[in-house]
Write an enzyme that holds these catalytic residues in place. Sequence first.
Site, PDB file in Angstrom:
ATOM      1  N   ASP A 127      -4.328  -5.091  -6.803  1.00 15.52           N
ATOM      2  CA  ASP A 127      -5.555  -4.609  -6.172  1.00 15.52           C
ATOM      3  C   ASP A 127      -6.143  -3.342  -6.769  1.00 15.52           C
ATOM      4  O   ASP A 127      -7.310  -3.302  -7.138  1.00 15.52           O
ATOM      5  CB  ASP A 127      -5.313  -4.350  -4.682  1.00 15.52           C
ATOM      6  CG  ASP A 127      -4.791  -5.569  -3.945  1.00 15.52           C
ATOM      7  OD1 ASP A 127      -4.619  -6.609  -4.596  1.00 15.52           O
ATOM      8  OD2 ASP A 127      -4.557  -5.477  -2.736  1.00 15.52           O
ATOM      9  N   CYS A 198      -2.066 -12.245  -5.683  1.00 17.24           N
ATOM     10  CA  CYS A 198      -2.029 -13.030  -4.441  1.00 17.24           C
ATOM     11  C   CYS A 198      -3.195 -14.008  -4.395  1.00 17.24           C
ATOM     12  O   CYS A 198      -4.334 -13.650  -4.664  1.00 17.24           O
ATOM     13  CB  CYS A 198      -2.060 -12.097  -3.241  1.00 17.24           C
ATOM     14  SG  CYS A 198      -0.701 -10.894  -3.254  1.00 17.24           S
ATOM     15  N   SER A 476      -5.026  -5.101   4.465  1.00 15.22           N
ATOM     16  CA  SER A 476      -4.902  -5.966   3.304  1.00 15.22           C
ATOM     17  C   SER A 476      -6.011  -7.007   3.328  1.00 15.22           C
ATOM     18  O   SER A 476      -6.523  -7.370   4.394  1.00 15.22           O
ATOM     19  CB  SER A 476      -3.551  -6.666   3.327  1.00 15.22           C
ATOM     20  OG  SER A 476      -3.529  -7.765   2.452  1.00 15.22           O
TER      21      SER A 476
END
Length: 561
Positions: A127, A198, A476
């Site tokens: 991220d 992810c 998240s």
Amino acid sequence: MCNVELNKYSKTLTKDPTQPATQAMFYGIGFEEEDFDKAQIGIASMGYDGNTCNMHLNGLAEIVKKGVKEQNLVGLMFHTIGISDGMTNGTDGMRYSLVSRDIIADSIEAVCAGQYYDGLITVPGCDKNMPGSLMAMARLDRPSIMVYGGSIAPGHYKGQDLNIVSAFEALGNKIAGKISDEDFKGVIKNSCPSAGACGGMYTANTMASAIEALGMSLPYSSSYPALSKEKKEECQFAGHYVKILLEKDIKPSDIMTPKAFENALRLIMILGGSTNAVLHFIAIAKSIGYDLTLDDFQKISDETPFLADLKPSGKYLMEDLHNVGGVPAVMKYLLDLGLLHGDCLTVTGKTIAENLEHVTSIIDRQQNIIHDIKDPIKATGHIRILYGNIAEKGSVAKITGKEGDYFKGTAIVFDGEKEFIKGIEDKKIKEGNVVVIKNEGPKGAPGMPEMLKPTSALMGSGLGKNVALITDGRFSGGTHGFVVGHITPEAFSGGLIGLIKDGDVIELDAEKNTINALLSDEEINKRKAEFQQPDYKVKRGVLYKYAKSVADASQGCVTDL
């Protein structure tokens, strides 16, 4: 033949006769005579062994370096840090995650400016790697391209597709007695089968997609899977395109315009992207000199439907979107609808419209991931900016339509994430509660950790649809449910979120965009008068420096104001 001086920065070191020691070191790293006339491209790899998102990036960076060399340029690889959000969530290590974004930006800026590189290619995975890359590119304002490392393939267990959030939510299932120890272990062992970020529309894929729409990565960069043949080809082609940028002197400031930011925000809303994008795009915009605000997100959200049935709130993963045309197919649909600025320049040297000229719109393909605009999942965007006495300077909610638009309940207050986890284990949380997790802000935590473990535990325990959660921390991209984060001012700074007590009634309205504790002004003033500024939780090191310098969440948590 190009007459543009491509080595206008690196010649400071390579061509100046008063720099003999510098040039001696270039010979030492293997330079031949002709290399002293070539432009130098810094290749910043975020590869490291400890994380599935980043474990393959050094290999991709080597391919980038080879492609740069084939363009008669010099590629010089260097590395910067990364913190795994997925691994640190729920621990004190998560306090370092957002901090890492600014360290990444600082380190890339320092290397490229100090070493006089003429251009930059970054290879990020997780991220914070991506906004860190873009912030550095903006500060340097030299020809630059971001090559996303790509997302992970889905895992599988007993006929179920898995991803990282499956492992988080398994904890809630275990606490609730809904899963056997064997299946709990089975989910954990099979959720992350290979390299890649992810797989849902979590923060990594949100940022990659939006940065592609911004124009700072090549078409399809955000949707090519991590281990695909196409991803390797993209790495090879990056050298070709950075040379075009050098020849045309196209810089990030030429690409990252206000209209380009609108394109990025529009795609975030269409795809149901992570609330972290709010922090990151405000920070990226500040680095290029553009004042992007919370209210800009709300404006785009009001104008934009939510169309993507992607996890965490939906069914599909990024690999599924790749299989039906990827992000360019979605962008072509938006362009046809008049929802994108097609005249914005990109790192191909062409405009958005030119890049999409031969792309088939997602709506003309056989797929179920992206809804027709006539049948949206939600008529307006999922990101809502809420104001009120709890969030005088704003807060960020992620409302996909499945949680409802309104929640009123009694507060149950936890001083930090760990206290909350104990509370859910002790079954203190009941239907109708508004869970308040305080002292998790950028200064108070410090580091503004994500609350994925709490929200996943709520979902897994079956309470996710019957409670709301508010925090001065963040969430998240894997979070779903009625949640509000980025509450500003934070508890550490005297914000009302730190003064709420068990039993206070809280009202959240994602239609009116309000967040209020139903307390009298007299009571609020009394509690504020009793507030005493706490000491920083840390007294040395990077977290201390961060806490002392970080701006609040409404300003993107930047550290260079």
